[in-house]
Design an enzyme around this catalytic site. Structure first.
Site, PDB file in Angstrom:
ATOM      1  N   THR A  19       0.404  -1.244  -0.360  1.00  0.00           N
ATOM      2  CA  THR A  19      -0.031  -0.386  -0.041  1.00  0.00           C
ATOM      3  C   THR A  19       0.933   1.099   0.518  1.00  0.00           C
ATOM      4  O   THR A  19       0.573   2.100  -0.939  1.00  0.00           O
ATOM      5  CB  THR A  19      -0.963  -0.194   1.272  1.00  0.00           C
ATOM      6  OG1 THR A  19      -1.413  -1.364   1.265  1.00  0.00           O
ATOM      7  CG2 THR A  19      -1.802   1.059   1.589  1.00  0.00           C
ATOM      8  N   SER A  64       1.506  -7.921  -0.774  1.00  0.00           N
ATOM      9  CA  SER A  64       2.347  -8.749  -0.229  1.00  0.00           C
ATOM     10  C   SER A  64       1.298 -10.707   0.159  1.00  0.00           C
ATOM     11  O   SER A  64       1.800 -11.393   0.301  1.00  0.00           O
ATOM     12  CB  SER A  64       2.402  -8.371   1.308  1.00  0.00           C
ATOM     13  OG  SER A  64       1.345  -8.234   1.953  1.00  0.00           O
ATOM     14  N   SER A  65       0.695  -9.953  -0.682  1.00  0.00           N
ATOM     15  CA  SER A  65      -0.227 -11.736  -1.143  1.00  0.00           C
ATOM     16  C   SER A  65       0.418 -12.697  -1.393  1.00  0.00           C
ATOM     17  O   SER A  65      -0.409 -13.674  -1.364  1.00  0.00           O
ATOM     18  CB  SER A  65      -2.034 -11.140  -0.941  1.00  0.00           C
ATOM     19  OG  SER A  65      -2.739 -10.299  -0.302  1.00  0.00           O
ATOM     20  N   ASP A  96       0.013  -7.446   5.023  1.00  0.00           N
ATOM     21  CA  ASP A  96      -0.556  -8.429   5.216  1.00  0.00           C
ATOM     22  C   ASP A  96       0.583  -9.890   5.884  1.00  0.00           C
ATOM     23  O   ASP A  96       0.089  -9.928   6.465  1.00  0.00           O
ATOM     24  CB  ASP A  96      -1.236  -8.514   3.794  1.00  0.00           C
ATOM     25  CG  ASP A  96      -2.520  -8.076   3.217  1.00  0.00           C
ATOM     26  OD1 ASP A  96      -2.418  -6.856   4.668  1.00  0.00           O
ATOM     27  OD2 ASP A  96      -2.833  -8.010   2.729  1.00  0.00           O
ATOM     28  N   THR A 172       2.803  -9.751  14.491  1.00  0.00           N
ATOM     29  CA  THR A 172       1.811 -10.102  14.198  1.00  0.00           C
ATOM     30  C   THR A 172       1.102  -8.770  13.471  1.00  0.00           C
ATOM     31  O   THR A 172       1.075  -8.081  14.430  1.00  0.00           O
ATOM     32  CB  THR A 172       1.308 -10.985  15.038  1.00  0.00           C
ATOM     33  OG1 THR A 172       1.540 -12.010  15.669  1.00  0.00           O
ATOM     34  CG2 THR A 172      -0.279 -11.251  14.632  1.00  0.00           C
ATOM     35  N   ARG A 252      -2.428 -26.030  15.516  1.00  0.00           N
ATOM     36  CA  ARG A 252      -2.426 -24.453  15.908  1.00  0.00           C
ATOM     37  C   ARG A 252      -3.937 -24.744  17.644  1.00  0.00           C
ATOM     38  O   ARG A 252      -5.204 -25.308  17.587  1.00  0.00           O
ATOM     39  CB  ARG A 252      -3.686 -22.653  15.435  1.00  0.00           C
ATOM     40  CG  ARG A 252      -2.807 -22.435  14.268  1.00  0.00           C
ATOM     41  CD  ARG A 252      -2.471 -20.803  13.658  1.00  0.00           C
ATOM     42  NE  ARG A 252      -2.182 -20.317  15.425  1.00  0.00           N
ATOM     43  CZ  ARG A 252      -2.702 -19.515  15.114  1.00  0.00           C
ATOM     44  NH1 ARG A 252      -3.276 -18.423  14.411  1.00  0.00           N
ATOM     45  NH2 ARG A 252      -2.998 -18.734  16.347  1.00  0.00           N
ATOM     46  N   GLN A 284      -3.406 -20.553  19.458  1.00  0.00           N
ATOM     47  CA  GLN A 284      -4.587 -19.695  18.903  1.00  0.00           C
ATOM     48  C   GLN A 284      -4.529 -18.232  19.869  1.00  0.00           C
ATOM     49  O   GLN A 284      -5.046 -17.620  19.084  1.00  0.00           O
ATOM     50  CB  GLN A 284      -5.632 -20.522  19.069  1.00  0.00           C
ATOM     51  CG  GLN A 284      -5.872 -21.648  17.460  1.00  0.00           C
ATOM     52  CD  GLN A 284      -7.251 -22.277  17.461  1.00  0.00           C
ATOM     53  OE1 GLN A 284      -8.075 -21.932  18.198  1.00  0.00           O
ATOM     54  NE2 GLN A 284      -7.063 -24.061  17.649  1.00  0.00           N
ATOM     55  N   CYS A 285      -4.180 -18.488  20.907  1.00  0.00           N
ATOM     56  CA  CYS A 285      -4.223 -17.401  21.678  1.00  0.00           C
ATOM     57  C   CYS A 285      -2.821 -16.172  21.514  1.00  0.00           C
ATOM     58  O   CYS A 285      -1.839 -16.799  20.381  1.00  0.00           O
ATOM     59  CB  CYS A 285      -3.986 -17.484  23.332  1.00  0.00           C
ATOM     60  SG  CYS A 285      -5.540 -18.252  23.487  1.00  0.00           S
TER      61      CYS A 285
HETATM   62  N1  ASP Z   1      -2.222  -6.027   0.025  1.00  0.00           N
HETATM   63  C1  ASP Z   1      -1.703  -4.969   1.406  1.00  0.00           C
HETATM   64  C2  ASP Z   1      -0.214  -5.758   1.204  1.00  0.00           C
HETATM   65  O1  ASP Z   1      -0.100  -6.682   1.597  1.00  0.00           O
HETATM   66  C3  ASP Z   1      -1.653  -4.619   1.741  1.00  0.00           C
HETATM   67  C4  ASP Z   1      -1.085  -3.747   2.433  1.00  0.00           C
HETATM   68  O2  ASP Z   1       0.194  -2.677   2.102  1.00  0.00           O
HETATM   69  O3  ASP Z   1      -1.542  -2.879   3.383  1.00  0.00           O
HETATM   70  O4  ASP Z   1       0.534  -5.372  -0.077  1.00  0.00           O
END
Ligand code: ASP
Length: 350
Positions: A19, A64-65, A96, A172, A252, A284-285
């Site tokens: 982003t 980043s996905s 992400d 995280t 988990r 999972q916590c």
């Molecule tokens: N979808 C974006 C990514 O992780 C979200 C971000 O940059 O915050 O690349």
């Protein structure tokens, strides 16, 4: 031993995507990557930074996905190839999967003596209310900061976001909207940033200055993250555990490392262990540690050969398992190293 280091007063900014460097498509309104170098040329604050900043840009930029182990290795290689020329590195990355990348880099770049600071933003840097400018400018300052004898203040892979400097493999993503998007629940902040930067030195790793950086880019991604839930079905679990490529499972569990007391589950876990699978227990916590001996429903996992992931994050357990699986074929060696802290990713109380 005294540490000799020639300061370059230069930082390498590696733009991978995310982003922070995006702009809205004029037709659809959806965010898309821009040319970050172009953008920086028009950012007046950037010219005022006292450190020289060179830019390396991923082409094309990656949401980043779409990050994966091969891109992690590419990123780590950029750091290694430029290691001697810069005081530190800032990696601009989508939020992400930033915590996965930070974890992976910490295992790939062992005995790091320079800062590698990952950052990004929730709003693109070109938008009026952006959080990107502060994140970017402070990260550059953190990457360049050093003691009078030349030692870097933070010789670690970190995430800097919204006033907090965190150990990368403890971090995280905690918020999809808020600027306060990251935290490390099981490890104190390495620094807090307000009017000034307050480093918490005793929480920061000390490298072995007499030894070089060790580059370990290999990853074996044959792992699965498997979350327990009430009503989980034997047939589905069996399918996953019997997948022939599978070498490691992040299980988990509930609370302090507990699982339903179903004989079929214990049998499947025992069989997985006998077949050479490494099963790691991560709660999972978000905060706290795995302690399988606390309840009967945890002890049964320990007896079935499941090993503790202690207070580690899922992100770092995934990266650590991929890293160790690439280095070792013997599951008992992998289990042994999973039980150790390799670069500050877990707290082990002996
Ligand atoms: N979808 C974006 C990514 O992780 C979200 C971000 O940059 O915050 O690349």
């Amino acid at each position: 031993m005294s540490y000799q280091y020639r300061h370059t007063n230069q930082v390498l900014l590696i733009y991978t995507g995310g982003t922070i460097g995006m702009g809205a498509n004029s037709l659809t309104g959806a965010l898309e990557p821009l040319d970050f170098r172009e953008f920086l040329r028009e950012m007046p604050e950037f010219a005022a930074i006292p450190t020289k900043v060179d830019v390396y840009q991923f082409s094309p930029p990656v949401d980043s996905s779409d990050m994966n182990p091969s891109l992690w290795a590419t990123l780590a290689k950029v750091v290694v190839e430029n290691y001697d020329s810069y005081d530190g590195f800032v990696v601009l990355h989508g939020t992400d999967t930033m915590a996965f990348t930070a974890s992976a880099l910490s295992f790939m770049l062992r005995n790091l003596s320079k800062p590698v600071i990952l950052t990004g933003s929730q709003l693109p840097v070109g938008q009026l209310r952006t959080d990107g400018k502060e994140n970017l400018i402070t990260s550059i300052e953190l990457a360049a900061d050093h003691y009078p004898d030349g030692r870097a203040k933070v010789p670690e892979v970190c995430i800097y976001f919204s006033g907090k400097l965190l150990r990368g493999n403890r971090s995280t993503k905690i918020n999809a909207d808020g600027f306060n998007a990251f935290d490390s629940f099981n490890y104190p902040h390495l620094a807090d940033v307000g009017v000034s930067i307050r480093y918490h030195d005793h929480h920061i790793l000390t490298p072995d200055y007499a030894s070089p950086l060790r580059f370990c880019p290999q990853m074996d991604a044959n792992v699965v993250v498997f979350t327990l839930f009430p009503g989980i079905q034997e047939g589905l679990v069996r399918h996953i555990f019997e997948a022939k490529e599978l070498r490691g499972i992040i299980l988990r569990t509930y609370g302090s490392g507990n699982a339903p007391q179903q004989p079929w589950l214990i049998r499947l876990l025992e069989k997985a262990g006998q077949n050479g699978l490494v099963v790691v227990n991560i709660s999972q916590c978000a905060a706290g540690t795995v302690e399988m001996a606390r309840y009967g429903c945890g002890t049964q996992l320990e007896s079935a050969g499941v090993i503790s992931g202690y207070d580690g994050t899922v992100e770092s357990a995934v990266a650590k398992l991929m890293h160790l699986q690439a280095l070792y074929s013997d599951p008992s060696r992998i289990r042994e190293l999973m039980r150790q802290s390799l670069c500050g990713e877990v707290t082990i109380d002996y």
